[in-house]
Design a protein around this motif. Structure first.
Motif, PDB file in Angstrom:
ATOM      1  N   LYS A   7      -6.817  -0.296 -11.604  1.00 59.19           N
ATOM      2  CA  LYS A   7      -7.330  -1.610 -11.240  1.00 59.19           C
ATOM      3  C   LYS A   7      -8.837  -1.650 -11.359  1.00 59.19           C
ATOM      4  O   LYS A   7      -9.424  -2.686 -11.555  1.00 59.19           O
ATOM      5  N   ASP A 185      -4.214   0.816   0.497  1.00 60.98           N
ATOM      6  CA  ASP A 185      -4.098  -0.641   0.538  1.00 60.98           C
ATOM      7  C   ASP A 185      -2.670  -0.985   0.114  1.00 60.98           C
ATOM      8  O   ASP A 185      -2.199  -0.504  -0.921  1.00 60.98           O
ATOM      9  N   VAL A 186      -1.959  -1.779   0.894  1.00 62.03           N
ATOM     10  CA  VAL A 186      -0.577  -2.123   0.555  1.00 62.03           C
ATOM     11  C   VAL A 186      -0.325  -3.609   0.785  1.00 62.03           C
ATOM     12  O   VAL A 186      -0.934  -4.240   1.650  1.00 62.03           O
ATOM     13  N   ASN A 254       1.157  -6.764 -10.051  1.00 60.46           N
ATOM     14  CA  ASN A 254       2.293  -6.897  -9.141  1.00 60.46           C
ATOM     15  C   ASN A 254       2.928  -8.282  -9.143  1.00 60.46           C
ATOM     16  O   ASN A 254       4.111  -8.425  -8.850  1.00 60.46           O
ATOM     17  N   SER A 375      -0.305   1.078  -4.265  1.00 66.38           N
ATOM     18  CA  SER A 375      -1.691   0.665  -4.457  1.00 66.38           C
ATOM     19  C   SER A 375      -2.493   1.666  -5.274  1.00 66.38           C
ATOM     20  O   SER A 375      -2.206   2.857  -5.295  1.00 66.38           O
ATOM     21  N   LYS A 377      -5.778   1.539  -4.578  1.00 65.09           N
ATOM     22  CA  LYS A 377      -6.971   1.264  -3.779  1.00 65.09           C
ATOM     23  C   LYS A 377      -6.814   2.055  -2.480  1.00 65.09           C
ATOM     24  O   LYS A 377      -5.854   1.825  -1.734  1.00 65.09           O
ATOM     25  N   MET A 429      -9.700  -4.538   2.075  1.00 71.39           N
ATOM     26  CA  MET A 429      -8.368  -4.093   1.706  1.00 71.39           C
ATOM     27  C   MET A 429      -7.350  -4.889   2.496  1.00 71.39           C
ATOM     28  O   MET A 429      -7.693  -5.721   3.332  1.00 71.39           O
TER      29      MET A 429
END
Length: 574
Positions: A7, A185-186, A254, A375, A377, A429
């Motif tokens: 990303k 991060d989710v 996503n 993630s 992130k 996040m």
């Protein structure tokens, strides 16, 4: 891996980063963010495990700040001093100091410099490649004990919700040798990449959409709608366009992206730009499958018939949005929340505009979609930082307390704070439940029918949105566009996701692989360009559909086979 190698792409190679590291080291040292010597012993979490205990004395956390293009900060406020940082000081006695502030490529550069110089802030967000490098360099803390002792029950519940979504759950990619080395991060599944259609135009032309009420259209039904919009020009512009397509027609994110053809591709059981498992369990790159070839062949015929935008592959995202705003087009593919940040401009210009969304079903009536990827992130903590539990407490406050039912009690001015960009929080996040969107729709729709149920809603933002929706329903003609946007995105965008789930119409796919490999960093840009070029050529007729086979061969020969081998090796744990 999704739609790109990562990303955030590395902007500065490590060789360059070392050359520039000295200046950064000075700046970070001033903030107390240097990595300790090997003789230093990292602090361990206190045995007192109140996840929200306020410190007696102020605790400083130096952070690498990932900023926003438009933070929407009130006059006089800064990233270090705003509603969010002030509530953090009030509730926990934690003070945020920014070691650096940067956005996009500049943020990537700052992270690269920090890693190369071993001059890290106390906490910062990194991608998976950076995470691996920092683990290898012994630069960051093992957060296993901190998580187990200090994460609130709600935070643990959220992370645990991903165990059934993909193998290894939320922590798989940030666990090394059994140690949790970062907080990921989710976010939950977004549902299908839907076709948003101008319902007011369909009504005007007498087009009956989705007569059986299952929320789905077939590709041919969608094609028919586009044909009628082009032929009858309900926008009265004299320049109608069918389905706008931006310069990258397929997307591996996503939610499938906006102004792409992802929703149609999925109806062919094609998953371009995703690593997936084939029927034999072998990992393959979705852009190379026979299903993708069939999808591209069909899109080539649609382009030839004028169903697709005649400038497919050359329009920017803003160009595509302009077609909607100017009433030239009434169809756009995108995620459930597209009304909030795209269709709002259409509504501002044409108050009669109404959008409804439909999933594109396959020949068996199922909606194929890929589960959200883990993630890329991650929040890391500098090795040697004396208060690693402070970082966990920050997450508890912002992603549990201030996201929960009692958020307004904990922060009376939270509605004002929520007008700011997420980047104004101490960490940019999200920590959201895997099934958050389904639960949000259930709670929002219940409170819209019965306003007394607003207090049953878990998320503070959702409660605010219910208020807006109820105000919109009282007087739709004079309601602010923002209220219309939230009404449309929640009641119809999330509503579609909920309907498809309740009717068991989803055919969920699990990502076969979502990480990066050694060869990707040097080879992927070329392979991605090769793919984009061939996809555009086939769709627009510059190349025949059978050229797809040569593209596959070229992709493999130019490094794709090597990367695939590395993917298989990583996925098998070798």
């Amino acid at each position: 891996m999704g739609g790109s190698v990562m990303k955030r792409k590395h902007i500065v190679k490590r060789s360059v980063a070392f050359a520039l590291a000295a200046s950064l080291a000075v700046g970070l040292s001033a903030c107390g963010g240097s990595t300790p010597s090997a003789s230093s012993k990292p602090a361990t979490a206190s045995k007192v495990t109140n996840p929200m205990a306020k410190y007696d004395q102020p605790i400083v956390v130096n952070t690498g700040r990932q900023t926003a293009t438009n933070a929407r900060l009130p006059k006089g406020d800064t990233y270090e001093n705003n509603e969010y940082t002030r509530i953090l000081k009030e509730k926990l006695n934690i003070v945020i100091k920014d070691a650096f502030e940067a956005n996009g490529a500049d943020y990537d550069r700052q992270v690269s410099l920090a890693v190369a110089s071993s001059s890290l802030p106390d906490m910062m967000l990194v991608n998976h490649n950076d995470l691996k490098e920092m683990v290898d360099n012994d630069q960051i803390m093992d957060l296993s004990d901190v998580y187990n002792q200090y994460a609130s029950d709600k935070i643990k519940e959220i992370y645990n919700s991903f165990k059934d979504v993909y193998d290894g759950g939320a922590f798989k990619k940030c666990t090394f040798d059994g140690k949790i080395m970062a907080m990921p991060d989710v976010g939950g599944d977004a549902g299908s990449n839907a076709a948003w259609i101008r319902q007011d135009w369909a009504d005007k032309l007498g087009i009956k959409l989705d007569p059986d009420g299952d929320g789905c259209l077939t590709p041919d039904e969608l094609k028919n709608v586009a044909k009628q919009f082009i032929a009858k020009d309900p926008g009265k512009t004299g320049k109608p366009v069918g389905i706008p397509v931006q310069q990258f027609p397929t997307d591996g994110s996503n939610d499938g992206g906006s102004f792409t053809l992802t929703g149609i591709a999925n109806s062919f059981n094609a998953f371009p730009k995703h690593w997936q498992k084939d029927k034999d369990g072998k990992i393959v790159y979705g852009s190379l499958t026979n299903e993708t070839k069939e999808f591209l062949t069909t899109m080539a015929s649609w382009f030839k018939e004028g169903i697709l935008d005649p400038q497919t592959g050359t329009r920017t995202w803003n160009d595509c949005q302009g077609l909607l705003v100017n009433n030239q087009s009434g169809i756009a593919f995108g995620p459930w929340h597209m009304p909030d940040w795209c269709f709002n401009l259409v509504k501002e210009k044409d108050p009669n505009a109404e959008f409804r969304c439909y999933a594109i079903a396959d020949k068996n009536g199922k909606v194929n979609f890929m589960h959200v990827s883990p993630s890329d992130k991650y929040l890391v903590v500098r090795k040697g930082y004396q208060h690693p539990e402070a970082v966990m407490k920050i997450l508890n406050l912002f992603y549990d307390t201030l996201n929960g039912k009692d958020a307004a009690k904990a922060m009376p001015n939270i509605s004002k704070a929520m007008q700011m960009d997420n980047a104004t929080k101490p960490v940019n996040m999200e920590i959201l439940d895997a099934k958050l969107n389904l639960r949000s729709y259930e709670q929002i729709s219940a409170a819209v029918k019965d306003p007394s149920k607003v207090n049953d809603i878990d998320m503070a933002e959702d409660r605010m949105i219910v208020t807006e929706i109820n105000e919109y329903n009282k007087n739709k003609k004079s309601a602010p566009v923002e209220d219309w946007s939230h009404y449309t995105s929640r009641m119809f965008g999330l509503g579609l996701y909920y309907k498809l789930t309740e009717k068991n119409l989803f055919n969920w796919q699990v990502p076969g692989f979502t990480g990066t490999t050694d060869s990707m960093e040097s080879m992927w840009t070329n392979l991605d360009n090769l793919e984009s070029e061939n996809v555009i050529k086939i769709i627009t007729g510059a190349a025949q559909p059978n050229s797809f086979d040569k593209f596959v061969s070229d992709w493999k020969a130019q490094g794709g086979s090597q990367i695939t081998s590395e993917v298989e090796s990583q996925a098998s744990g070798k």
